[in-house]
Design a protein around this motif. Structure first.
Motif, PDB file in Angstrom:
ATOM      1  N   GLU A  34       1.196  16.887 -77.471  1.00  0.00           N
ATOM      2  CA  GLU A  34       1.205  18.467 -77.616  1.00  0.00           C
ATOM      3  C   GLU A  34       1.473  18.587 -79.188  1.00  0.00           C
ATOM      4  O   GLU A  34       0.944  19.503 -79.683  1.00  0.00           O
ATOM      5  CB  GLU A  34       2.305  18.985 -76.880  1.00  0.00           C
ATOM      6  CG  GLU A  34       2.234  20.635 -77.130  1.00  0.00           C
ATOM      7  CD  GLU A  34       3.393  21.034 -75.749  1.00  0.00           C
ATOM      8  OE1 GLU A  34       3.112  22.196 -75.580  1.00  0.00           O
ATOM      9  OE2 GLU A  34       4.155  20.042 -75.139  1.00  0.00           O
ATOM     10  N   LYS A  75      -3.166  21.748 -70.627  1.00  0.00           N
ATOM     11  CA  LYS A  75      -1.758  22.855 -71.254  1.00  0.00           C
ATOM     12  C   LYS A  75      -1.675  22.774 -72.721  1.00  0.00           C
ATOM     13  O   LYS A  75      -1.402  23.866 -72.993  1.00  0.00           O
ATOM     14  CB  LYS A  75      -0.679  22.201 -70.367  1.00  0.00           C
ATOM     15  CG  LYS A  75      -0.580  22.200 -68.855  1.00  0.00           C
ATOM     16  CD  LYS A  75       0.491  21.535 -68.351  1.00  0.00           C
ATOM     17  CE  LYS A  75       0.775  21.532 -66.812  1.00  0.00           C
ATOM     18  NZ  LYS A  75       1.829  20.931 -66.048  1.00  0.00           N
ATOM     19  N   TRP A  76      -1.855  21.765 -73.404  1.00  0.00           N
ATOM     20  CA  TRP A  76      -1.757  21.772 -74.810  1.00  0.00           C
ATOM     21  C   TRP A  76      -2.803  22.538 -75.359  1.00  0.00           C
ATOM     22  O   TRP A  76      -2.404  23.388 -76.392  1.00  0.00           O
ATOM     23  CB  TRP A  76      -1.773  20.418 -75.440  1.00  0.00           C
ATOM     24  CG  TRP A  76      -0.850  19.192 -74.657  1.00  0.00           C
ATOM     25  CD1 TRP A  76       0.392  19.663 -74.059  1.00  0.00           C
ATOM     26  CD2 TRP A  76      -1.193  17.977 -74.736  1.00  0.00           C
ATOM     27  NE1 TRP A  76       0.699  18.362 -73.427  1.00  0.00           N
ATOM     28  CE2 TRP A  76       0.133  17.322 -73.933  1.00  0.00           C
ATOM     29  CE3 TRP A  76      -2.106  16.818 -75.075  1.00  0.00           C
ATOM     30  CZ2 TRP A  76       0.370  16.035 -73.509  1.00  0.00           C
ATOM     31  CZ3 TRP A  76      -1.667  15.630 -74.977  1.00  0.00           C
ATOM     32  CH2 TRP A  76      -0.782  15.195 -74.249  1.00  0.00           C
ATOM     33  N   GLN A  78      -4.435  25.004 -73.917  1.00  0.00           N
ATOM     34  CA  GLN A  78      -4.032  26.370 -73.590  1.00  0.00           C
ATOM     35  C   GLN A  78      -2.952  26.923 -74.234  1.00  0.00           C
ATOM     36  O   GLN A  78      -3.121  28.244 -74.885  1.00  0.00           O
ATOM     37  CB  GLN A  78      -3.638  26.367 -72.262  1.00  0.00           C
ATOM     38  CG  GLN A  78      -3.344  27.725 -71.511  1.00  0.00           C
ATOM     39  CD  GLN A  78      -2.883  27.660 -70.100  1.00  0.00           C
ATOM     40  OE1 GLN A  78      -2.038  26.852 -69.823  1.00  0.00           O
ATOM     41  NE2 GLN A  78      -3.580  28.138 -69.035  1.00  0.00           N
ATOM     42  N   ARG A  79      -2.192  26.052 -74.943  1.00  0.00           N
ATOM     43  CA  ARG A  79      -1.006  26.747 -75.667  1.00  0.00           C
ATOM     44  C   ARG A  79      -1.581  27.193 -77.071  1.00  0.00           C
ATOM     45  O   ARG A  79      -1.298  28.084 -77.671  1.00  0.00           O
ATOM     46  CB  ARG A  79       0.032  25.601 -75.821  1.00  0.00           C
ATOM     47  CG  ARG A  79       1.138  26.023 -77.048  1.00  0.00           C
ATOM     48  CD  ARG A  79       2.025  24.867 -77.025  1.00  0.00           C
ATOM     49  NE  ARG A  79       2.842  25.482 -78.388  1.00  0.00           N
ATOM     50  CZ  ARG A  79       3.898  24.614 -78.973  1.00  0.00           C
ATOM     51  NH1 ARG A  79       4.028  23.100 -78.379  1.00  0.00           N
ATOM     52  NH2 ARG A  79       4.658  25.118 -79.806  1.00  0.00           N
ATOM     53  N   PHE A 104      -7.534  26.416 -66.305  1.00  0.00           N
ATOM     54  CA  PHE A 104      -6.580  26.556 -67.554  1.00  0.00           C
ATOM     55  C   PHE A 104      -7.307  27.690 -68.788  1.00  0.00           C
ATOM     56  O   PHE A 104      -6.768  27.373 -69.835  1.00  0.00           O
ATOM     57  CB  PHE A 104      -6.458  25.058 -68.158  1.00  0.00           C
ATOM     58  CG  PHE A 104      -5.287  24.416 -67.419  1.00  0.00           C
ATOM     59  CD1 PHE A 104      -4.011  24.519 -67.766  1.00  0.00           C
ATOM     60  CD2 PHE A 104      -5.621  23.414 -66.258  1.00  0.00           C
ATOM     61  CE1 PHE A 104      -3.135  23.795 -67.164  1.00  0.00           C
ATOM     62  CE2 PHE A 104      -5.017  22.749 -65.501  1.00  0.00           C
ATOM     63  CZ  PHE A 104      -3.115  23.019 -66.015  1.00  0.00           C
TER      64      PHE A 104
END
Length: 364
Positions: A34, A75-76, A78-79, A104
């Motif tokens: 991340e 998820k990373w 998406q951040r 996502f």
């Protein structure tokens, strides 16, 4: 039969900033952590890059190499999308990859060279994307097969995917060369000619395989009129888990961008238009003369075929052909023509001559 694709202009995708030239896609070969993803994305955002790429699933030749972080990496990125406002893209190779990307909120996907070469996988991806509005970029297949590349585009388009583009990343080769993959620019030019409305990207990272070639390959792509670049960038390439040699830091990526010259697609200058029209008229006349000369040569080849048939002589005479080709390549140097170019031209002429003579000998 001529292929027709129903496409949405890239300006209507809502992916790239209006007026950006070239269109830019950048980010690490692989999402590794991340921290790495966010640090790289921040550096690229400061350069005006709006589309962040990162490999989540990596197709590797050997099973014990790093094959990507997998779904958790979504998820990373998406951040990156939520915090930095960047669009995010990744490579997909299966129906499951598509469903995870949709979950996502991935903005754009691309199909890799190995997947493009597999019609079953392309169809699976096309079916999974049906009734969605996700743009898809298709890399060329690993081998220089234009029909296979077009076939992948057809499958996607027939599934209702109209936001389509292509990525040229070169072709696998056993020949020794500086680049990782053979450029095969002529195939890219042919596809560009057939579908001028389709957004066309170059992937200098995979084509060159080394960061030292990125500038020259990127400039060549822009000189040929390609629309954009997909380049791999990592906050610390020295510790990258995949393709470390071909990745740039965001800082070096910025230097690369500043070194590139973006050509105009056309000009409204009356002087330019007048001169270019005159030069093109000269080309048209020369091309017509070439057709006349080629027809004359084929007529002579047919006469040779008839003579061989009368005397029961084999069509192919390799020693004679080797002598002709060698002589033409030597003469070509005086005109500043490359030996490779002359070999391609005269080999094509020779092959057609053999076919014409074969028709004569096969007649009763």
């Amino acid at each position: 039969m001529e292929t027709k694709l129903d496409l949405v202009p890239v300006s209507e995708w809502g992916i790239f900033p209006e007026g950006q030239r070239p269109l830019l896609i950048a980010g690490p070969c692989s999402a590794e952590s991340e921290v790495q993803v966010m640090q790289t994305a921040r550096g690229l955002k400061s350069l005006g890059v709006n589309v962040f790429r990162a490999g989540i699933w990596k197709p590797r030749t050997h099973p014990n190499n790093f094959e990507g972080i997998g779904t958790p990496g979504l998820k990373w990125i998406q951040r990156v999308k939520n915090e930095l406002g960047m669009k995010v893209a990744t490579e997909v190779a299966s129906e499951k990859h598509i469903f995870d990307c949709l979950k996502f909120g991935v903005d754009m996907v691309w199909i890799g060279a190995r997947t493009t070469a597999n019609p079953f996988l392309v169809q699976e991806i096309a079916d999974a994307l049906r009734d969605t509005d996700v743009p898809v970029l298709v890399k060329n297949p690993v081998n220089p097969d234009l029909d296979l590349w077009i076939g992948a585009l057809e499958r996607l388009n027939q599934a209702g995917i109209r936001k389509l583009g292509v990525i040229h990343r070169g072709f696998s080769t056993s020949e020794k060369m500086a680049y990782r993959n053979a450029p095969g620019w002529q195939i890219a030019v042919e596809l560009r000619t057939r579908f001028p409305q389709m957004p066309f990207f170059a992937d200098p990272s995979h084509l060159g395989g080394n960061r030292k070639y990125l500038q020259e390959i990127s400039q060549r792509a822009l000189d040929l009129g390609l629309d954009g670049l997909m380049i791999e960038s990592h906050c610390d390439p020295t510790c990258a888990l995949s393709d470390a040699k071909q990745q740039l830091t965001p800082e070096d990526f910025g230097k690369l961008l500043s070194s590139l010259v973006v050509r105009e697609p056309d000009s409204d200058s009356p002087e330019y238009k007048e001169n270019i029209d005159q030069l093109r008229a000269q080309i048209d006349i020369i091309d017509e003369n070439l057709l006349y000369i080629l027809n004359t040569r084929m007529n002579v080849s047919r006469s040779i075929g008839n003579y061989k048939k009368e005397h029961n002589i084999a069509i192919l005479q390799t020693s004679r052909w080797d002598e002709v080709l060698s002589g033409m390549q030597d003469k070509a140097k005086a005109y500043g023509l490359s030996e490779e170019f002359i070999a391609k031209v005269f080999t094509a002429i020779h092959d057609e001559s053999v076919q014409e003579q074969n028709k004569i000998l096969s007649k009763e």
